[in-house]
Design a protein around this motif. Structure first.
Motif, mmCIF file in Angstrom:
data_model
loop_
_atom_site.group_PDB
_atom_site.id
_atom_site.type_symbol
_atom_site.label_atom_id
_atom_site.label_comp_id
_atom_site.label_asym_id
_atom_site.label_seq_id
_atom_site.Cartn_x
_atom_site.Cartn_y
_atom_site.Cartn_z
ATOM 1 N N LYS A 33 0.868 -1.176 0.000
ATOM 2 C CA LYS A 33 0.000 0.000 0.000
ATOM 3 C C LYS A 33 0.904 1.224 0.000
ATOM 4 C CE LYS A 33 -3.544 2.183 2.860
ATOM 5 N NZ LYS A 33 -4.328 1.981 4.103
ATOM 6 N N THR A 34 0.710 2.091 -0.971
ATOM 7 C CA THR A 34 1.505 3.313 -1.088
ATOM 8 C C THR A 34 0.609 4.499 -0.759
ATOM 9 O OG1 THR A 34 2.868 2.312 -2.813
ATOM 10 C CG2 THR A 34 2.915 4.720 -2.641
ATOM 11 N N THR A 35 1.049 5.305 0.205
ATOM 12 C CA THR A 35 0.316 6.494 0.609
ATOM 13 C C THR A 35 1.189 7.709 0.348
ATOM 14 O OG1 THR A 35 -0.774 5.220 2.360
ATOM 15 C CG2 THR A 35 -0.899 7.622 2.512
ATOM 16 N N THR A 36 0.627 8.671 -0.379
ATOM 17 C CA THR A 36 1.331 9.927 -0.654
ATOM 18 C C THR A 36 0.384 11.075 -0.335
ATOM 19 O OG1 THR A 36 0.598 10.245 -2.935
ATOM 20 C CG2 THR A 36 2.501 8.803 -2.607
ATOM 21 N N ASN A 37 0.889 12.303 -0.462
ATOM 22 C CA ASN A 37 0.018 13.453 -0.261
ATOM 23 C C ASN A 37 -1.008 13.583 -1.392
ATOM 24 O OD1 ASN A 37 1.648 14.450 -2.300
ATOM 25 N ND2 ASN A 37 2.782 15.843 -0.971
ATOM 26 N N ALA A 38 -0.871 12.757 -2.452
ATOM 27 C CA ALA A 38 -1.834 12.766 -3.566
ATOM 28 C C ALA A 38 -2.869 11.645 -3.444
ATOM 29 C CB ALA A 38 -1.094 12.652 -4.890
ATOM 30 N N GLY A 39 -2.726 10.749 -2.472
ATOM 31 C CA GLY A 39 -3.689 9.669 -2.316
ATOM 32 C C GLY A 39 -3.031 8.347 -1.985
ATOM 33 N N GLU A 40 -3.822 7.265 -2.130
ATOM 34 C CA GLU A 40 -3.357 5.915 -1.802
ATOM 35 C C GLU A 40 -3.566 4.985 -2.977
ATOM 36 O OE1 GLU A 40 -4.456 5.689 2.966
ATOM 37 O OE2 GLU A 40 -5.481 4.390 1.564
ATOM 38 N N LYS A 41 -2.699 3.971 -3.052
ATOM 39 C CA LYS A 41 -2.851 2.891 -4.028
ATOM 40 C C LYS A 41 -2.345 1.622 -3.362
ATOM 41 C CE LYS A 41 -1.543 1.084 -8.486
ATOM 42 N NZ LYS A 41 -0.818 1.218 -9.709
ATOM 43 N N GLU A 42 -3.120 0.540 -3.495
ATOM 44 C CA GLU A 42 -2.698 -0.740 -2.938
ATOM 45 C C GLU A 42 -2.718 -1.788 -4.032
ATOM 46 O OE1 GLU A 42 -3.465 -3.667 0.881
ATOM 47 O OE2 GLU A 42 -5.061 -2.290 0.295
ATOM 48 N N ILE A 43 -1.646 -2.585 -4.074
ATOM 49 C CA ILE A 43 -1.620 -3.737 -4.980
ATOM 50 C C ILE A 43 -1.509 -4.991 -4.130
ATOM 51 C CG2 ILE A 43 -0.687 -2.538 -7.000
ATOM 52 C CD1 ILE A 43 2.082 -3.690 -6.266
ATOM 53 N N LYS A 44 -2.226 -6.029 -4.563
ATOM 54 C CA LYS A 44 -2.162 -7.333 -3.908
ATOM 55 C C LYS A 44 -1.694 -8.316 -4.962
ATOM 56 C CE LYS A 44 -5.715 -6.209 -0.585
ATOM 57 N NZ LYS A 44 -6.931 -6.592 0.097
ATOM 58 N N PHE A 45 -0.798 -9.230 -4.562
ATOM 59 C CA PHE A 45 -0.214 -10.128 -5.544
ATOM 60 C C PHE A 45 0.266 -11.408 -4.891
ATOM 61 C CE2 PHE A 45 2.884 -7.120 -3.940
ATOM 62 C CZ PHE A 45 3.964 -7.906 -3.606
ATOM 63 N N GLU A 49 3.514 -14.796 -9.829
ATOM 64 C CA GLU A 49 2.360 -14.725 -10.729
ATOM 65 C C GLU A 49 2.252 -13.323 -11.332
ATOM 66 O OE1 GLU A 49 -1.307 -16.020 -8.914
ATOM 67 O OE2 GLU A 49 -0.368 -17.828 -8.100
ATOM 68 N N GLU A 50 2.298 -13.252 -12.666
ATOM 69 C CA GLU A 50 2.165 -11.962 -13.344
ATOM 70 C C GLU A 50 0.738 -11.438 -13.186
ATOM 71 O OE1 GLU A 50 3.995 -10.651 -17.396
ATOM 72 O OE2 GLU A 50 1.985 -11.451 -17.822
ATOM 73 N N PHE A 51 0.620 -10.115 -12.979
ATOM 74 C CA PHE A 51 -0.696 -9.485 -12.899
ATOM 75 C C PHE A 51 -0.649 -8.140 -13.606
ATOM 76 C CE2 PHE A 51 1.636 -8.085 -9.196
ATOM 77 C CZ PHE A 51 1.279 -6.759 -9.008
ATOM 78 N N SER A 52 -1.817 -7.636 -13.953
ATOM 79 C CA SER A 52 -1.931 -6.339 -14.624
ATOM 80 C C SER A 52 -2.303 -5.277 -13.614
ATOM 81 C CB SER A 52 -3.003 -6.390 -15.708
ATOM 82 O OG SER A 52 -2.650 -7.313 -16.710
ATOM 83 N N THR A 53 -1.670 -4.124 -13.744
ATOM 84 C CA THR A 53 -1.993 -2.970 -12.914
ATOM 85 C C THR A 53 -1.606 -1.732 -13.716
ATOM 86 O OG1 THR A 53 -1.759 -2.003 -10.689
ATOM 87 C CG2 THR A 53 0.235 -2.965 -11.665
ATOM 88 N N ALA A 54 -1.504 -0.605 -13.052
ATOM 89 C CA ALA A 54 -1.096 0.630 -13.714
ATOM 90 C C ALA A 54 -0.021 1.298 -12.880
ATOM 91 C CB ALA A 54 -2.288 1.565 -13.884
ATOM 92 N N THR A 55 0.872 1.997 -13.563
ATOM 93 C CA THR A 55 1.871 2.802 -12.863
ATOM 94 C C THR A 55 1.136 3.928 -12.137
ATOM 95 O OG1 THR A 55 2.177 4.220 -14.792
ATOM 96 C CG2 THR A 55 3.663 2.316 -14.591
ATOM 97 N N LEU A 56 1.821 4.632 -11.259
ATOM 98 C CA LEU A 56 1.173 5.725 -10.544
ATOM 99 C C LEU A 56 0.703 6.821 -11.483
ATOM 100 C CD1 LEU A 56 3.375 5.967 -7.333
ATOM 101 C CD2 LEU A 56 1.039 5.110 -7.523
ATOM 102 N N ASP A 57 1.299 6.910 -12.691
ATOM 103 C CA ASP A 57 0.833 7.906 -13.661
ATOM 104 C C ASP A 57 -0.190 7.331 -14.639
ATOM 105 O OD1 ASP A 57 2.709 6.386 -15.052
ATOM 106 O OD2 ASP A 57 3.564 8.081 -16.111
ATOM 107 N N GLY A 58 -0.680 6.109 -14.354
ATOM 108 C CA GLY A 58 -1.797 5.566 -15.095
ATOM 109 C C GLY A 58 -1.484 4.685 -16.295
ATOM 110 N N ARG A 59 -0.219 4.413 -16.576
ATOM 111 C CA ARG A 59 0.121 3.570 -17.722
ATOM 112 C C ARG A 59 -0.029 2.101 -17.357
ATOM 113 N NH1 ARG A 59 5.888 5.010 -18.952
ATOM 114 N NH2 ARG A 59 5.917 5.332 -16.711
#
Length: 136
Positions: free
Chosen positions: A57-69, A73-83
């Protein structure tokens, strides 16, 4: 690997802007990242793992994002800039290794712990960045 679990606050970052440029982050998003992902931003990673099941779980002054894995095992997600990216985590000795593959870039992020310090060495398209965190 239990040493890597916990809350870690970013305290230093070397070569981060050059790394972001190398992996294709847009100039606009680099400016945003400098505000929310640099060492004075209070960025915190909370890493939890048991067996093959992990989360970051990444928390910054811009918000939070959590990845579970699951390790290996390969999984799809997005970089913090949305790619979109495909990500695989593995354990190599006492290191947590993350491989990200996106359009036009690949990055390897290696996290290791020494005492109360976590070091993340991020290498993408030939450019390396070192980020250090303190346990909180």
């Amino acid at each position: 690997m239990s040493a890597i679990c916990g809350k870690w606050e970013l305290c230093s970052s070397e070569n981060f802007e050059e790394y972001m440029k190398a992996i294709g982050v847009s100039p606009e998003n680099i400016d945003k990242a400098k505000k929310s992902l640099e060492s004075n931003s209070k960025l915190v990673h909370e890493i939890n793992g048991s067996g093959n099941s992990w989360s970051i779980k990444t928390t910054t002054n811009a918000g939070e994002k959590e990845i579970k894995f699951n390790l290996g095992e390969e999984f799809s997600t997005a970089t913090l800039d949305g790619r979109p990216v495909k990500v695989t985590f593995s354990v190599d000795g006492d290191q947590l290794v993350e491989i990200q593959k996106g359009d036009g870039f690949e990055t390897k992020n290696v996290r290791s712990v020494s005492g109360n310090e976590l070091t993340a060495i991020m290498t993408g398209n030939g450019v390396q960045c070192t980020r250090k965190y303190k346990k909180i």
